[in-house]
Design an enzyme around this catalytic site. Structure first.
Site: not given
Length: 521
Positions: A173-174, A177
């Site tokens: 997920h990160e 980003h």
């Protein structure tokens, strides 16, 4: 409920960490060196929260963010569209889940767990634009690996899968980003991981000023990248799970039965004539078993349908039966054998004169080599007088013949679900003896956790709620779409605040009711 020793261990451990941190920071002689040590290694300690941040991976992140710019533009543009759709879809999903849960509570007629699309039990520590992601999120359906809460109904043996899947989902997920931010020329300060109580997570640190200067569409690509990557991870895990028989084909074969990998010590299937690790189950009654799904399906059918009978000739019935006293149990069923008998079972049958006859018969002699039946008509063959004798058992109890050649059939008496819960099986049979029977099960289980947790992380983070990705997705979406309709920025912010307030209330209601459903029942 959560076991007291677990609570004491977790609380005691965090108290010890926080006490040591406080003492070192209050010591005149050690404070400076301790704070320098924390700063050097990027560590920070707060109550129930331990964080590590580093710039060691910055070069790798910049390498990813500058790789094939055109492809990354298309990749994160698709992710932006997905993130916006996920934001609206998550609200609809949470609303439907809330209505289903309330209906179930008010009618007091619980539905099966798999009837509900989503059950949320979430813990999300978050701060500002660091875009942190840590969850205790569960998409629940029957046989889902995530239909459990650690310390409540999640086995200790599953904790490694659970926490590993949470950490990997958070890291992916990160990474989304971080790579998207570099692609949009936002300064990347660092990457880190943390532990909140017992849950691991990850985060990226972005330069807030750069993030505020880029356009709303660029912001959307960054904010939507996390849920997009979680969705991709879930799809990839599903593909691995779906293609696992083909991937492991050179080492394991499938479609021949369900391989026993573990039998619980307190299982009714544990015993000299029970099941053993390595046994291959091929039939339950007359229901063929080619894999684990067949095993579960057959047990479900056996549980839902009435007990089957067995064809016994009139001569055999007369030879095997012996006089016994007939009496009724408390539930109204009939018993005609001694309670001390471990081999005999009371059978009921009917003839032309009487529809309620009972005989105490040796179970194995009656069942072995006998044809399964429902009525006497099923047993008419070769003009030999035969009867369909049915075990007279307590309600919900079944007599099940389990075939696991070359061993003698196991005769199981009890609730079918007890057999399902206490025997672990695999659809994969090793081609060579030195191959592990547990490896395919481990891969299957881990993939299921990744699908459930990564998918749940995508759904929940897309909710327009304070401190989640949905907050930033909503704000950027409103700036990109309403700037011409609502000229005043203050009014747009008010609209966004009201939507976030409603989304937060919706998520909070689902969390509260989801936690109640998991623990109270």
């Amino acid at each position: 409920m959560i076991p007291v020793p677990v609570v004491v261990t977790v609380l005691g451990g965090w108290c010890a960490v926080y006490l040591a941190d406080t003492l070192l920071k209050s010591s005149n002689s050690l404070k400076a060196s301790y704070e320098d040590w924390l700063l050097t290694y990027g560590l920070s300690v707060s109550p129930f929260h331990l964080r590590w941040q580093t710039a060691l991976f910055n070069r790798q992140f910049y390498s990813w963010g500058r790789w094939k710019p055109r492809f990354l533009y298309l990749w994160f543009s698709v992710g932006m569209v997905f993130g916006i759709l996920a934001m609206f879809g998550s609200v609809i999903l949470l609303g439907k889940t809330l209505l289903q849960t309330l209906t179930q509570m008010l009618t007091e007629a619980p539905k099966a767990q798999n009837d509900r699309m989503l059950q949320v039990v979430v813990s999300v520590p978050s701060s500002g634009l660091c875009l942190r992601a840590v969850c205790k999120l569960m998409v629940l359906h029957e046989n889902s690996p995530c239909s459990a809460v650690p310390g409540v109904n999640l086995p200790v043996s599953q904790l490694t899968y659970f926490f590993s899947a949470i950490l990997i989902s958070g890291v992916i997920h990160e990474v989304g980003h971080g790579v998207a931010a570099i692609r949009e020329q936002v300064r990347f300060n660092g990457f880190g991981v943390f532990i909140f109580i017992v849950y691991p997570g990850a985060f990226v640190d972005l330069f807030t000023t750069h993030l505020q200067l880029i356009s709303p569409v660029q912001q959307l690509r960054i904010f939507c990248a996390g849920v997009w990557h979680n969705f991709v991870l879930g799809v990839a895990s599903f593909m691995v799970l779906f293609l696992l028989p083909a991937i492991l084909f050179p080492f394991y074969y499938t479609g021949v039965g369900a391989l026993v990998t573990e039998v619980a010590e307190d299982s009714p299937a544990n015993g000299p004539r029970g099941l053993f690790v390595g046994d291959l189950v091929t039939n339950l009654q007359d229901c063929p078993v080619y894999n684990v799904e067949d095993w579960n399906s057959c047990l479900g059918d056996i549980s839902e349908k009435s007990q089957v009978g067995y064809c016994v000739s009139a001569a055999t019935l007369q030879q095997l039966s012996f006089p016994a006293r007939v009496y009724r149990r408390l539930d109204g069923t009939v018993e005609c054998c001694s309670n001390n008998s471990l081999t005999d079972i009371c059978f009921s049958y009917s003839n032309k004169l009487d529809s309620h006859l009972y005989a105490c018969l040796p179970a194995r002699k009656v069942i072995e080599a006998s044809k399964v039946c429902r009525t006497n008509m099923d047993c008419h063959k070769d003009f030999v007088p035969s009867f369909c004798v049915t075990p007279s058992l307590e309600n919900q109890t079944r007599l099940i013949r389990v075939k696991h050649p070359p061993h003698i059939d196991m005769l199981y008496v009890g609730h079918p679900m007890h057999l399902q819960y206490t025997v672990s099986l695999s659809s994969f049979v090793p081609r060579q003896n030195f191959l592990s029977i547990d490896l395919p099960v481990m891969i299957e289980t881990f993939c299921k956790y990744l699908i459930s947790l990564s998918g749940a992380l995508a759904v929940i983070n897309a909710v327009p709620c304070f401190a989640l990705d949905g907050q930033w997705i909503l704000n950027s979406f409103l700036e990109a779409t309403l700037s011409s309709l609502i000229v005043e920025k203050q009014n747009r912010e008010l609209v966004g605040f009201l939507i976030l307030l409603a989304g937060s209330a919706l998520l909070a209601a689902n969390v509260a009711l989801g936690l109640w459903m998991v623990t109270a029942r």
